[in-house]
Scaffold this motif. Sequence first.
Motif, PDB file in Angstrom:
ATOM      1  N   LYS A 299       0.822  -1.218   0.000  1.00  0.00           N
ATOM      2  CA  LYS A 299       0.000   0.000   0.000  1.00  0.00           C
ATOM      3  C   LYS A 299       0.854   1.265   0.000  1.00  0.00           C
ATOM      4  N   GLN A 300       2.157   1.105   0.206  1.00  0.00           N
ATOM      5  CA  GLN A 300       3.056   2.260   0.204  1.00  0.00           C
ATOM      6  C   GLN A 300       3.940   2.288  -1.046  1.00  0.00           C
ATOM      7  N   LYS A 301       3.536   1.514  -2.049  1.00  0.00           N
ATOM      8  CA  LYS A 301       4.157   1.589  -3.373  1.00  0.00           C
ATOM      9  C   LYS A 301       3.165   2.286  -4.300  1.00  0.00           C
ATOM     10  N   PHE A 302       3.522   3.465  -4.765  1.00  0.00           N
ATOM     11  CA  PHE A 302       2.650   4.272  -5.593  1.00  0.00           C
ATOM     12  C   PHE A 302       3.210   4.355  -7.018  1.00  0.00           C
ATOM     13  N   ALA A 303       2.327   4.350  -8.008  1.00  0.00           N
ATOM     14  CA  ALA A 303       2.777   4.622  -9.363  1.00  0.00           C
ATOM     15  C   ALA A 303       3.376   6.025  -9.404  1.00  0.00           C
ATOM     16  N   GLN A 320       4.135   3.804   7.482  1.00  0.00           N
ATOM     17  CA  GLN A 320       5.155   3.278   8.389  1.00  0.00           C
ATOM     18  C   GLN A 320       6.356   2.840   7.551  1.00  0.00           C
ATOM     19  N   GLY A 321       7.521   3.272   7.954  1.00  0.00           N
ATOM     20  CA  GLY A 321       8.711   2.901   7.201  1.00  0.00           C
ATOM     21  C   GLY A 321       8.771   3.644   5.889  1.00  0.00           C
ATOM     22  N   SER A 322       9.361   2.983   4.881  1.00  0.00           N
ATOM     23  CA  SER A 322       9.628   3.628   3.601  1.00  0.00           C
ATOM     24  C   SER A 322       8.451   3.501   2.639  1.00  0.00           C
ATOM     25  N   SER A 323       8.367   4.489   1.723  1.00  0.00           N
ATOM     26  CA  SER A 323       7.404   4.465   0.633  1.00  0.00           C
ATOM     27  C   SER A 323       8.154   4.645  -0.684  1.00  0.00           C
ATOM     28  N   LEU A 324       7.552   4.178  -1.780  1.00  0.00           N
ATOM     29  CA  LEU A 324       8.218   4.212  -3.076  1.00  0.00           C
ATOM     30  C   LEU A 324       7.281   4.718  -4.169  1.00  0.00           C
TER      31      LEU A 324
END
Length: 327
Positions: A299-303, A320-324
């Motif tokens: 859910k924290q990987k975004f196009a 929470q943590g890293s997003s991409l």
Amino acid sequence: MAKRIQFSQHGGPDVLEWVDVEPGDPTDFEVQVENKAIGINYIDTYVRSGLYPSASLPSGLGTEAAGKVIKVGAAVSHFKPGDRVVYAQAPIGAYSEIHNVPQDRLAHLPDAISFEQGAASFLKGLTVHYLLRQTYHVAPGETFLFHAAAGGVGLIACQWAKALGAHLIGTVGSAEKAAIAQRAGAWATINYREENIAERLSALTDGKKVRVVYDSVGKDTWEASLDCLQPRGLMVSFGNASGPVTGIDLAQLNKKGSLYVTRPSLFGYITNRAELELASNELFSMIASGAIKIDVAEKQKFALRDAQQAHIALENRTTQGSSLLIP
């Protein structure tokens, strides 16, 4: 043609635009990288909002990504097309499918580390390296305070501290984030929404204060951070998530025990290729050994085109943590 995110005026997430761009050829000492995963960092919101004003507009955004080399400049000696690479101190514009990066800002990405792991960990991991190993050398058995322990930098710090045998007390904003930080290696946590930070730290340490506090939150935690330090302790202010600290009263540092304060940044600790290689090699060794695990929730990987939604989630502190961003 390639695609990138840019903004033509400072403001909220809605100023981010999805546009076409024609990548220029790399200059003599540049490497052209096809980004496979792009790191999102809180500092990106400072640039977008104007807290850190852009040199010119329209402007790209972001400084961190991992990918493959597709072209090299005539004077490049460390890289060739096809190399797996990662970077964290590139010129603004990493929110892009293709980005030109000076070779001295690039590191080789080991095969054992994925593009997503590289992009999610490089800036944050190098930050933790300079904080715990250079700004202040955390010792085995030492107890210290680290704010925002469930954030991207914080979760790496929890794991690195555990590997060092140190006791990281992390501040968090919820019971859920406390559990996440403790699973990552935090020795103890403080819920700043429900507990007085200085009082809770004193209870955890049998009335003792700590020699160092790491604070990326800024104005909301400044006073509490100082109150957690023992005489001649070091306050490390390395971020402004709640707003910048202003109007510092130097006499207050005296009254609270002749305290020290520093405002470091990665650019002050990695100034050349040798320093980059030293820090990145230590970080990659920690990841390869399993001491630091880098996992990004789906859910924290975004196009890449959805950078607006990524910034909204980041500023609402729902991550929470890293997003991409994924091109």
